[in-house]
Design a protein around this motif. Structure first.
Motif, PDB file in Angstrom:
ATOM      1  N   THR A   1      -3.843  -0.804 -11.317  1.00 31.93           N
ATOM      2  CA  THR A   1      -4.631  -1.943 -11.802  1.00 31.93           C
ATOM      3  C   THR A   1      -4.738  -3.061 -10.781  1.00 31.93           C
ATOM      4  N   THR A   2      -3.690  -3.280  -9.990  1.00 29.31           N
ATOM      5  CA  THR A   2      -3.741  -4.330  -8.967  1.00 29.31           C
ATOM      6  C   THR A   2      -3.157  -3.822  -7.649  1.00 29.31           C
ATOM      7  N   ILE A   3      -3.598  -4.450  -6.564  1.00 31.72           N
ATOM      8  CA  ILE A   3      -3.030  -4.210  -5.241  1.00 31.72           C
ATOM      9  C   ILE A   3      -2.388  -5.519  -4.796  1.00 31.72           C
ATOM     10  N   LYS A   4      -1.088  -5.490  -4.557  1.00 33.45           N
ATOM     11  CA  LYS A   4      -0.363  -6.697  -4.152  1.00 33.45           C
ATOM     12  C   LYS A   4      -0.163  -6.670  -2.635  1.00 33.45           C
ATOM     13  N   PHE A   5      -0.274  -7.840  -2.030  1.00 35.69           N
ATOM     14  CA  PHE A   5      -0.115  -8.001  -0.589  1.00 35.69           C
ATOM     15  C   PHE A   5       0.906  -9.107  -0.310  1.00 35.69           C
ATOM     16  N   ALA A   6       1.591  -9.002   0.819  1.00 33.19           N
ATOM     17  CA  ALA A   6       2.454 -10.103   1.266  1.00 33.19           C
ATOM     18  C   ALA A   6       2.553 -10.081   2.786  1.00 33.19           C
ATOM     19  N   ILE A   7       2.670 -11.259   3.357  1.00 28.21           N
ATOM     20  CA  ILE A   7       3.012 -11.420   4.771  1.00 28.21           C
ATOM     21  C   ILE A   7       4.464 -11.881   4.806  1.00 28.21           C
ATOM     22  N   LEU A   8       5.284 -11.173   5.583  1.00 27.82           N
ATOM     23  CA  LEU A   8       6.719 -11.448   5.622  1.00 27.82           C
ATOM     24  C   LEU A   8       7.195 -11.605   7.062  1.00 27.82           C
ATOM     25  N   THR A   9       8.332 -12.290   7.196  1.00 27.24           N
ATOM     26  CA  THR A   9       9.017 -12.347   8.485  1.00 27.24           C
ATOM     27  C   THR A   9       9.781 -11.040   8.683  1.00 27.24           C
ATOM     28  N   LEU A  10      10.295 -10.832   9.879  1.00 31.63           N
ATOM     29  CA  LEU A  10      11.086  -9.628  10.163  1.00 31.63           C
ATOM     30  C   LEU A  10      12.405  -9.627   9.386  1.00 31.63           C
ATOM     31  N   GLU A  11      12.794 -10.785   8.865  1.00 34.19           N
ATOM     32  CA  GLU A  11      14.022 -10.866   8.048  1.00 34.19           C
ATOM     33  C   GLU A  11      13.738 -10.613   6.570  1.00 34.19           C
ATOM     34  N   GLY A  12      12.461 -10.391   6.241  1.00 31.96           N
ATOM     35  CA  GLY A  12      12.120 -10.081   4.856  1.00 31.96           C
ATOM     36  C   GLY A  12      11.781 -11.278   3.993  1.00 31.96           C
ATOM     37  N   GLU A  13      11.530 -12.411   4.608  1.00 33.65           N
ATOM     38  CA  GLU A  13      11.138 -13.598   3.834  1.00 33.65           C
ATOM     39  C   GLU A  13       9.626 -13.585   3.620  1.00 33.65           C
ATOM     40  N   ILE A  14       9.223 -13.684   2.359  1.00 36.90           N
ATOM     41  CA  ILE A  14       7.794 -13.703   2.035  1.00 36.90           C
ATOM     42  C   ILE A  14       7.204 -15.069   2.379  1.00 36.90           C
ATOM     43  N   GLN A  15       6.140 -15.081   3.171  1.00 34.98           N
ATOM     44  CA  GLN A  15       5.490 -16.329   3.554  1.00 34.98           C
ATOM     45  C   GLN A  15       4.156 -16.543   2.836  1.00 34.98           C
ATOM     46  N   GLN A  16       3.454 -15.455   2.569  1.00 35.50           N
ATOM     47  CA  GLN A  16       2.186 -15.533   1.830  1.00 35.50           C
ATOM     48  C   GLN A  16       2.111 -14.335   0.883  1.00 35.50           C
ATOM     49  N   ARG A  17       1.536 -14.570  -0.293  1.00 34.49           N
ATOM     50  CA  ARG A  17       1.323 -13.468  -1.238  1.00 34.49           C
ATOM     51  C   ARG A  17      -0.050 -13.596  -1.868  1.00 34.49           C
ATOM     52  N   TRP A  18      -0.674 -12.462  -2.158  1.00 35.83           N
ATOM     53  CA  TRP A  18      -1.925 -12.473  -2.925  1.00 35.83           C
ATOM     54  C   TRP A  18      -2.124 -11.093  -3.538  1.00 35.83           C
ATOM     55  N   SER A  19      -3.109 -10.966  -4.407  1.00 36.02           N
ATOM     56  CA  SER A  19      -3.397  -9.666  -5.006  1.00 36.02           C
ATOM     57  C   SER A  19      -4.888  -9.555  -5.307  1.00 36.02           C
ATOM     58  N   ILE A  20      -5.351  -8.322  -5.425  1.00 37.73           N
ATOM     59  CA  ILE A  20      -6.741  -8.055  -5.812  1.00 37.73           C
ATOM     60  C   ILE A  20      -6.729  -6.957  -6.880  1.00 37.73           C
ATOM     61  N   ASP A  21      -7.817  -6.847  -7.623  1.00 37.02           N
ATOM     62  CA  ASP A  21      -7.941  -5.766  -8.601  1.00 37.02           C
ATOM     63  C   ASP A  21      -8.172  -4.446  -7.874  1.00 37.02           C
ATOM     64  N   THR A  22      -7.644  -3.367  -8.451  1.00 38.03           N
ATOM     65  CA  THR A  22      -7.872  -2.031  -7.904  1.00 38.03           C
ATOM     66  C   THR A  22      -9.163  -1.476  -8.484  1.00 38.03           C
ATOM     67  N   ASN A  23     -10.129  -1.230  -7.616  1.00 40.27           N
ATOM     68  CA  ASN A  23     -11.414  -0.691  -8.055  1.00 40.27           C
ATOM     69  C   ASN A  23     -11.380   0.830  -7.921  1.00 40.27           C
ATOM     70  N   ILE A  24     -11.182   1.529  -9.060  1.00 42.09           N
ATOM     71  CA  ILE A  24     -11.052   2.986  -9.019  1.00 42.09           C
ATOM     72  C   ILE A  24     -12.383   3.705  -9.264  1.00 42.09           C
ATOM     73  N   LEU A  25     -13.476   2.940  -9.330  1.00 40.92           N
ATOM     74  CA  LEU A  25     -14.787   3.564  -9.553  1.00 40.92           C
ATOM     75  C   LEU A  25     -15.184   4.442  -8.361  1.00 40.92           C
ATOM     76  N   ASP A  26     -16.128   5.354  -8.603  1.00 47.59           N
ATOM     77  CA  ASP A  26     -16.665   6.218  -7.537  1.00 47.59           C
ATOM     78  C   ASP A  26     -15.561   6.998  -6.820  1.00 47.59           C
ATOM     79  N   ASP A  27     -14.689   7.625  -7.638  1.00 47.88           N
ATOM     80  CA  ASP A  27     -13.579   8.438  -7.103  1.00 47.88           C
ATOM     81  C   ASP A  27     -12.637   7.632  -6.204  1.00 47.88           C
ATOM     82  N   GLY A  28     -12.512   6.343  -6.496  1.00 43.82           N
ATOM     83  CA  GLY A  28     -11.574   5.508  -5.748  1.00 43.82           C
ATOM     84  C   GLY A  28     -11.977   5.226  -4.316  1.00 43.82           C
ATOM     85  N   THR A  29     -13.251   5.427  -4.008  1.00 41.76           N
ATOM     86  CA  THR A  29     -13.696   5.253  -2.613  1.00 41.76           C
ATOM     87  C   THR A  29     -13.691   3.800  -2.146  1.00 41.76           C
TER      88      THR A  29
END
Length: 323
Positions: free
Chosen positions: A14-42
């Motif tokens: 249903t959603t795709i989550k994204f994050a930009i992290l440091t090499l130590e694993g600290e999240i600096q930015q986060r966002w998400s978008i809807d998963t568009n599964i239409l047209d065989d998920g293309t």
């Protein structure tokens, strides 16, 4: 190198989550978008590429700022080829060349693994696994998934099916599983499995119970309702929870007897029942473990929630480059 960043992607139905992290694993930015599964998920992979490029532009960053992109995906993942097949909740019916297309679209090195494995890496690195070298992760959701980390490395097996703890047999000749065999842990300990157990036990139960009355009235129930009623001392709900946690404790004990990890981390929607679930699973776990394992392997609830996937994906990207 120290200034480089990581991108973690958690691909869901249903959603795709994204994050930009440091090499130590600290999240600096986060966002998400809807998963568009239409047209065989293309649209899915182009949407991922567009979203990453859009946000890098937004944050005035470019490909050279990143060590890599890691992603967790449903389905069967070919680690070397970076392809995915059989991700039916994404409407992916044919082989998907995910690594090839995302690297071409972003110019950043890309690594991919199964979503349960990636969540295991996240909980191990920054969650309840405390960065121990030996950790088992199990996620109790619509299905039951797992990830095995031994000596700091994910175990994939010869065909990528290492860690399929949801398909450990806990009830020979039990419920038919979607995998085609009977008695899998997934048939009794997933969210749908808990409901199935409750329905069957309600048919045989003759005492007073709000859970039984709800089912007899034809009303829908969920695993959350079962656990909430059990917490309120509903007798049938308590019996259901005892049966489910016994099966779960048995499966986790068998896994622990094989691998003797420092921690077995329990995540997913069903784990929201918290200590009420954990104490009951732990009782069955201790009954079925080898003495030395009983003393050295400990059960824990996951701590990262929805962030486990993106953190684990970033860990995957870091390991792919650094080894």
């Amino acid at each position: 190198m120290a200034d480089k960043k990581l991108i973690g992607v958690d691909l869901g139905g249903t959603t795709i989550k994204f994050a930009i992290l440091t090499l130590e694993g600290e999240i600096q930015q986060r966002w998400s978008i809807d998963t568009n599964i239409l047209d065989d998920g293309t649209h899915i992979v182009p949407d991922i590429v567009d979203s990453i490029n859009h946000h890098l532009s937004l944050y005035q960053m470019d490909a050279e700022d990143f060590l890599g992109i890691g992603m967790g995906s449903p389905g069967s993942v070919d680690l070397q080829a970076g392809t995915v097949t059989g991700a039916f909740n994404l409407n992916w019916k044919t082989l998907q060349y995910v690594k090839r297309d995302i690297e071409a679209g972003t110019g950043i090195t890309f690594t991919i693994d199964n979503d349960a494995n990636v969540a295991a890496l996240g909980e191990r690195w920054k969650g309840a696994g405390e960065n121990e070298a030996n950790v088992i992760f199990i996620t109790l959701g619509t299905g039951v998934g797992g990830g095995l980390i031994a000596d700091g490395h994910l175990l994939h097996g010869v065909a990528g099916s290492g860690g399929e703890i949801g398909h450990v047999t806990v009830q020979p000749n039990g419920y038919l599983c979607t995998c085609g065999k009977r008695g899998c842990l997934e048939t009794v300990a997933s969210a749908t499995g808990v409901v199935r157990v409750a329905r069957d036990m309600a048919e045989e139960y003759s005492g007073d119970s709000k859970l039984k009355a709800t089912l007899d009235d034809g009303d829908e129930i969920s695993s959350k309702i079962v656990f909430d009623l059990a917490k309120a001392n509903d007798p049938l709900a308590l019996m259901v929870v005892d049966r489910v946690t016994n099966y779960l404790g048995l499966a986790l004990a068998n896994a622990a007897n094989l691998l003797n990890p420092a921690f077995i981390v329990i995540g997913g929607g069903v784990s929201a029942a918290g200590d009420f679930l954990l104490t009951r699973v732990d009782k069955a776990f201790k009954t079925n473990t080898f003495p030395n394992v009983r003393e050295t392997t400990h059960l824990r609830l996951a701590t990262l929630g929805n962030e486990a996937g993106v953190i684990g994906a970033a860990s995957l990207a870091k390991t792919a480059v650094n080894g």
